[in-house]
Every structure is written in C-alpha cells, then in structure tokens.
Design a protein around this motif. Structure first.
Motif, PDB file in Angstrom:
ATOM      1  N   GLU A   1      25.491  22.791  39.999  1.00 33.96           N
ATOM      2  CA  GLU A   1      25.227  24.028  40.730  1.00 33.96           C
ATOM      3  C   GLU A   1      25.443  25.220  39.815  1.00 33.96           C
ATOM      4  OE1 GLU A   1      28.053  25.307  43.706  1.00 33.96           O
ATOM      5  OE2 GLU A   1      29.502  23.797  43.016  1.00 33.96           O
ATOM      6  N   ARG A   2      24.591  26.230  39.995  1.00 36.95           N
ATOM      7  CA  ARG A   2      24.785  27.494  39.304  1.00 36.95           C
ATOM      8  C   ARG A   2      25.868  28.266  40.028  1.00 36.95           C
ATOM      9  NH1 ARG A   2      19.869  31.671  38.351  1.00 36.95           N
ATOM     10  NH2 ARG A   2      19.219  30.015  36.900  1.00 36.95           N
ATOM     11  N   LEU A   3      26.826  28.817  39.280  1.00 31.25           N
ATOM     12  CA  LEU A   3      27.935  29.533  39.884  1.00 31.25           C
ATOM     13  C   LEU A   3      27.681  31.025  40.017  1.00 31.25           C
ATOM     14  CD1 LEU A   3      30.945  27.755  38.119  1.00 31.25           C
ATOM     15  CD2 LEU A   3      29.990  27.300  40.386  1.00 31.25           C
ATOM     16  N   THR A   4      26.747  31.570  39.253  1.00 26.52           N
ATOM     17  CA  THR A   4      26.471  33.005  39.300  1.00 26.52           C
ATOM     18  C   THR A   4      25.098  33.261  38.700  1.00 26.52           C
ATOM     19  OG1 THR A   4      27.175  35.181  38.514  1.00 26.52           O
ATOM     20  CG2 THR A   4      27.625  33.320  37.075  1.00 26.52           C
ATOM     21  N   ASP A   5      24.490  34.364  39.092  1.00 20.80           N
ATOM     22  CA  ASP A   5      23.239  34.788  38.467  1.00 20.80           C
ATOM     23  C   ASP A   5      23.494  35.701  37.276  1.00 20.80           C
ATOM     24  OD1 ASP A   5      21.571  33.405  40.213  1.00 20.80           O
ATOM     25  OD2 ASP A   5      21.547  35.038  41.679  1.00 20.80           O
ATOM     26  N   SER A   6      24.736  36.094  37.076  1.00 21.05           N
ATOM     27  CA  SER A   6      25.073  37.003  35.978  1.00 21.05           C
ATOM     28  C   SER A   6      24.976  36.286  34.631  1.00 21.05           C
ATOM     29  CB  SER A   6      26.491  37.543  36.155  1.00 21.05           C
ATOM     30  OG  SER A   6      26.600  38.289  37.341  1.00 21.05           O
ATOM     31  N   ILE A   7      24.464  37.001  33.649  1.00 18.63           N
ATOM     32  CA  ILE A   7      24.381  36.452  32.291  1.00 18.63           C
ATOM     33  C   ILE A   7      25.655  36.827  31.541  1.00 18.63           C
ATOM     34  CG2 ILE A   7      23.162  36.566  30.092  1.00 18.63           C
ATOM     35  CD1 ILE A   7      20.585  36.958  31.655  1.00 18.63           C
ATOM     36  N   THR A   8      26.477  35.819  31.276  1.00 24.76           N
ATOM     37  CA  THR A   8      27.708  36.002  30.507  1.00 24.76           C
ATOM     38  C   THR A   8      27.869  34.791  29.591  1.00 24.76           C
ATOM     39  OG1 THR A   8      29.081  34.959  32.212  1.00 24.76           O
ATOM     40  CG2 THR A   8      28.835  37.344  32.321  1.00 24.76           C
TER      41      THR A   8
END
Length: 505
Positions: free
Chosen positions: A361-368
């Motif tokens: 699962e993706r945990l965030t849409d933020s690029i970090t």
C-alpha cells in the motif's frame, strides 16, 4: 565561537568549474575546522540534547577522468556535538587509501560511477564492479563507540573517532572483514543488541552476502544470498529476528556488462523480490517474496507483527525517468537523482511468512525520501518517519516532513529559497519516554548568505520551525547521509571538561 583551522587539502579542480555537483550548493571544501562553543544565532540549545550528529559528504578533491558523478566525491565527515547546552563542530576528510594515493599522484587514479572501469589508470581498486576508488563518502553509523564510513558500491569501512573525526584505520572484525568484496553502504546498528548488520554484492556468484558483527566488533555470521545475476541493491532493513534484503528489477544491463560497461536499466517486466533472511542463521531457509516492480533506494524500518513482517520504504514510480530533452545536459544526465523525477513515495510491504504472499500500500502521495526514525525503534514497531523534500529537478533537499504513519498526518517545514538541508537525524531527549520525544537535527547550505547552520527542531512539532540555529565556520557542501549517537554511547564523552577534547580510552 573559538575557531581554528586544523588542516587543508590541495585541490586540483579547475577554477572555472561549471559542473553543477561541484559548484553552488555542492562546492567542495578544502579546509578542516575546529570550532568550540558554536554561536547561537536564534533560540537556545536544549540542555537535554546530548550526543553527536554526524554527516557524510561527497567532497571531491580532483576532477574526474571524463565524467564526474556526485557520488564519486571523497568522503568528508561533519560532526556537531551537544552537551550541557553547548555545541562544538569538526569536519575532516576520511583518510582513505584512495584519497592518499591520489594526493600523492596529484590527480585521479580511478574511474568514477559514470565512467568505464577499463579507463582507470590504476589496475586495482574497490567497488562491486571493481577498479573504483573507495571514497567512503556515502554513509556513516556509530558501532561499538566508533564512527564507520562506507561507500555506495561496496568498500572498506573506515573507523573514525566520533568526536575528533581522526581516521583510526579500517574495520577488521577480528581479521574476518571481507576485504575481497567489501561492505555496502547502509550497514544497520541494532541499539538493543549492539550488533551491526551488513551486506555486500558484486559481479560474481553468489552475487550477494549478508553478515552480522557483534557488540564485541567481531564477525559472528556471514552467509551467501544467491541471486540470478549481478544486482544493485543499496539498502537493507531488519527486525528482531530477520534481515530483509532485495532484488529490485533495476540493475546493470547484462549485454552492456559483458562489454565492460556498467549502465543500469529498469526491467518493469520483472517483479521486485524481497528476501527474508534469518538474522543469525539457523535451520529456516531464506524466504523470497514477489512485489510490484520498482527500485527502492532507501528503507525506513521493518518490524514483526504476528505472521507478517511490515516493511516501510520509498517506492519509485519512475526508477528510470524518461529523457524529455528538457533542461541542460547535466540536468538530463542526473535526472536519476531528482526525487520528483523518480517519484519517490513512502510505501508499505506486508510479507506473510506463512502464506508467502506480499501485500502493498502507498502510505502518502507526498514525494519525500531519505527517511529516518528514532533509532531506538529500529527493527521494532514505529509510528513516525522524518524525511526530506527535494528541489524540483535537482538532488537538493528543500524541506523536512514528519510522517505520522498511524494517522497519515504530515507536518512540513520548508527551507527558504536558496537554502538546502541535509538528511536529518532524530536525537531522543535525555530521559525520553515517547517515540517522538526528542529533537531533529540537520545542517544547511545557504546560498543567499554564503553560510551554513545547524538547525535543531522539536521532533514532535517540526512545522513550528527550528528551536535553535547555530552558525558553522564555513559554508559546507551538500551531502548525503547522517546519523545520531547519544553521548553515553561514546567512550570519553564525560571524561573531559569539553567532549570535543575527550581522548579515546
């Protein structure tokens, strides 16, 4: 602030250098400094911040043979130490065999990452592909009271005094260090056991090994991890009972490899494979899991939850960014370094040891990327990850994010335009009782004011901005990885009036 120049290294880089990763925020240093009682320009140093922040830096001394890659630069370590509400600073080159040999020769002796090994003037060398310089410029950890620096594509581990940064030689592990293959960057230290976990890789079968070094600094376990061919793993994770290694479908192109060229290609038709390795051996075999194709440069952490291993890291949506023709030659060449081009996002893999299935699962849409945590939670269930945001199109950090992996909330702090940060480290407060009870420490490179500072944040309130800003004696070059070591883990920390003057016992 009491400042002294303690050393200088002669550079042969051109005065009119135009390489973007040797100029501007990446301009290398040649001076080594000692600074006591760093000047606080804002706020105050917390009295319960006790230990050292160490950061490694690619800091080239000589030009490349033909094509410089920013990971080729010689290792320079920076340390900011905190005790009793005061701080000191040091920076020193890592005295690697390669640095010393090129200093004597007056120029480059080995081909870099973006060059052909066959072009190296020297026939020997280090690295997973061979005939490279071991710059020891990628990572830094502290194990058994000593700082260890490491190189991106395998090499020796150089031992440094974590206070003075004096190079103390190489790790030997009771005579069992695998000098033939070296050790990859991203060794892991388990603070609960005192063990150091590591892996290495190369171009000959079995292509990968995994090992454990005890708290006594002796090799206790070393095994083969067979792979179908040469691969390019960069990081690993661990739990209380397992190590997690990877076989990502981004590796040296076999046809080019056969002709002596080392160009990595992404193979989206192949799955990502994750290896669960019994941490200290035993009867249980290595168990492999298949996942969606990607490349993972850095993991955050892993832990056991019932029959599953929960693994968090940064999934690359574009491991091989397309050359759109936009930007200059350097921007196109180094598009593989920009977080926005690679589309790096926090991701979770759940590996079921009973069914052999992997859920993602993706945990965030933020690029970090470049995520860290409270090291006391390494291999244990964690809630928080602290990561960097990247300047669009470049390998530069322009802010920090605190990820709450339980609620999905994010706290952000953006650096002013023209100011770039370092990978942070989480420093638990003395007597801390919670995972985020402590401080976040990082270094900055300020192109507007031509200076560098050390920033200290409340780890639970990153968005509030720094609690304190400390001035460094010179603007430093941008760099890669960092770590935190508590004062009570360092020999000699309390044996002198100032920890900066402590002598190794």
């Amino acid at each position: 602030m009491d400042v002294e120049v303690v050393g200088r290294v002669l550079s042969t880089l051109p005065q009119d250098d135009d390489h973007p990763y040797r100029t501007g925020p990446w301009r290398p240093q040649t001076t080594e400094w000692r600074a006591e009682d760093l000047r606080v320009v804002e706020g105050e140093i917390p009295a319960d911040l006790d230990g050292v922040y160490l950061r490694n830096t690619e800091n080239p001394v000589h030009p490349a043979l033909e094509r410089y890659h920013p990971f080729d630069g010689d290792g320079m370590v920076h340390v900011v130490g905190f005790r009793d509400g005061k701080a000191f600073y040091r920076n020193r080159f890592v005295r690697t065999d390669g640095l010393l040999a090129e200093r004597e020769a007056g120029g480059p002796l080995w081909a870099g990452i973006a060059e052909r090994p066959a072009d190296s003037p020297r026939q020997d060398g280090w690295g997973a592909r061979g005939r490279m310089k071991d710059a020891s410029s990628t990572d830094v950890v502290v194990h058994a009271g000593v700082a260890l620096t490491s190189f991106y594509q395998c090499g020796d581990l150089y031992r440094l005094d974590p206070l003075t940064l004096e190079t103390l030689g190489k790790a030997e592990w009771g005579g069992a260090f695998p000098h033939d293959l070296g050790v990859s960057a991203h060794t892991k230290v388990d603070p609960h056991t005192g063990e150091l976990l590591f892996f290495n890789y190369g171009t000959a079968e079995p292509y990968m090994h995994y090992g454990v070094v005890g708290a006594d600094d002796r090799l206790s376990h070393y095994v083969e991890v067979p792979l179908p061919g040469p691969r390019l793993p960069h990081d690993m994770a661990f739990t209380e009972n397992y190590a997690i290694l990877n076989d990502c479908p981004m590796f040296w192109e076999p046809d080019l490899l056969a002709r002596g060229r080392y160009a990595a290609r992404f193979h989206p038709e192949l799955p990502t494979r994750l290896a669960v390795v019994p941490r200290r051996g035993g009867a249980r075999p290595i168990q492999w899991f298949e996942a969606d194709p990607t490349y993972v440069l850095h993991w955050v952490n892993a832990y056991e939850e019932g029959d599953e291993i929960v693994l968090d890291g940064f999934f690359q949506g574009e491991p091989e960014p397309k050359d759109t023709g936009e930007g200059g030659a350097y921007q196109r060449m180094f598009r593989f370094l920009a977080l926005d081009r690679m589309q790096t996002r926090l991701h979770r893999w759940r590996l079921n040891l009973v069914t052999g299935r992997c859920r993602e699962e993706r945990l965030t849409d933020s690029i970090t990327e470049f995520g860290v945590l409270n090291n006391a939670y390494g291999g244990r269930r964690h809630r928080y990850a602290y990561a960097a945001t990247g300047l669009e199109g470049w390998f530069l950090f322009d802010g920090l994010v605190r990820h709450d992996l339980l609620t999905g909330d994010e706290e952000r702090f953006g650096l002013p335009a023209g100011v770039y940060g370092s990978e942070p480290a989480m420093a638990p407060r003395v007597g801390s009782t919670a995972e985020d009870d402590g401080y976040l420490v990082t270094l900055t490179t300020d192109m507007n004011e031509d200076r560098s500072e050390c920033l200290i944040f409340d780890a639970a309130r990153v968005a509030d901005g720094p609690l304190a800003r400390l001035r460094l004696p010179e603007r430093i070059s941008s760099g890669t990885h960092a770590t935190w070591a508590a004062g009570d883990s360092i020999p000699g920390w309390r044996d002198a009036e100032s920890p900066a003057h402590a002598l190794r016992l």
